[in-house]
Motif scaffolding. Structure first.
Motif, short mmCIF file in Angstrom:
data_model
loop_
_atom_site.label_atom_id
_atom_site.label_comp_id
_atom_site.label_asym_id
_atom_site.label_seq_id
_atom_site.Cartn_x
_atom_site.Cartn_y
_atom_site.Cartn_z
N MET A 1 77.17 58.70 27.52
CA MET A 1 77.18 59.22 28.80
C MET A 1 78.50 60.10 29.25
SD MET A 1 76.46 55.79 31.45
CE MET A 1 75.75 56.24 32.69
N LYS B 1 70.11 59.33 35.10
CA LYS B 1 70.65 59.85 33.81
C LYS B 1 71.09 61.10 34.05
CE LYS B 1 65.95 61.22 32.27
NZ LYS B 1 64.70 60.95 31.56
N TRP B 2 72.00 61.28 32.81
CA TRP B 2 72.69 62.34 32.69
C TRP B 2 73.86 62.24 33.45
CZ3 TRP B 2 71.35 64.47 28.13
CH2 TRP B 2 69.97 64.52 27.85
N ARG C 1 77.65 60.74 34.89
CA ARG C 1 78.84 59.65 34.41
C ARG C 1 78.36 58.20 34.94
NH1 ARG C 1 84.30 62.06 35.89
NH2 ARG C 1 83.92 61.58 37.93
N ALA C 2 78.85 57.35 34.42
CA ALA C 2 78.81 56.06 34.87
C ALA C 2 79.29 55.73 36.09
CB ALA C 2 79.53 55.15 33.65
N CYS D 1 71.11 55.44 30.68
CA CYS D 1 71.41 56.24 29.47
C CYS D 1 70.24 56.72 28.90
CB CYS D 1 72.30 55.17 28.46
SG CYS D 1 73.53 54.26 29.44
#
Length: 195
Positions: free
Chosen positions: A44, A72-73, A75-76, A193
């Motif tokens: 990530m 998705k894509w 940051r956490a 992810c």
């Protein structure tokens, strides 16, 4: 191209979470690879987006929020919830702050000292052990690149200042920290992810 939902529960302090997450991402990439489609938290984008939301009542609610709102894509995300966390007592937190301050001072002192060594008028500097003459332009640390003698390019005064700072840090690191479990804000961290 699919997505895999990965998360972990963090029960420490909020200020330590970014560095913990960074280390975890590096470990994941070493263990499972750093391919863009590896499907783990390590691939990530770096960093964490803290969710500005009142702490959820439990971990399950926080995980559901993360699962429903992370893309998705991205940051956490770190989603807060009320849970039992491990925190430092006040004396230990003060000690940690002192350690961080002295560590930063030592880093700055070493960098400034190296800069002063490199920016002196003479083009070369001699190693005190092997006698080699080394161009100051290529010095990246105070160790001799010829014989490997550590910190040979420091003057006596520079070496003493750095030694005092290292001794102070060593003394602070020798003191033990006390952690206690208490009801506090914990975090569910992760997201979707790509795999």
């Amino acid at each position: 191209m699919g997505a895999n939902f990965n998360y972990y529960t963090y029960r420490g302090g909020k200020t330590e979470l970014p560095s913990h997450h960074k280390e975890l991402q590096e470990e994941e990439c070493e263990t499972h690879g750093n391919d863009t489609y590896a499907g783990h938290i390590g691939i990530m984008p770096s960093g964490i987006d803290f969710v500005e939301h009142k702490a959820f009542e439990n971990e399950d609610q926080a995980r559901e929020h993360l699962e429903d709102n992370h893309r998705k894509w991205d940051r956490a995300m770190a989603v807060p919830f009320k849970g039992t966390g491990v925190v430092y007592d006040k004396a230990s937190q003060l000690l940690r702050d002192q350690r961080n301050k002295v560590t930063a001072e030592l880093t700055t002192l070493e960098a400034d000292t190296l800069l002063s060594i490199r920016s002196t008028k003479s083009k070369t500097i001699g190693c005190k052990k092997c006698g080699s003459s080394v161009s100051r332009l290529y010095i990246t640390c105070a160790d001799c690149p010829v014989c490997g003698k550590r910190e040979t390019f420091y003057s006596k005064t520079q070496a003493e200042r750095i030694k005092r700072k290292r001794d102070k840090l060593r003394q602070l690191n020798s003191k033990s920290l006390k952690q206690t479990q208490t009801i506090t804000t914990c975090y569910v961290v992760g997201g979707w992810c790509v795999e």
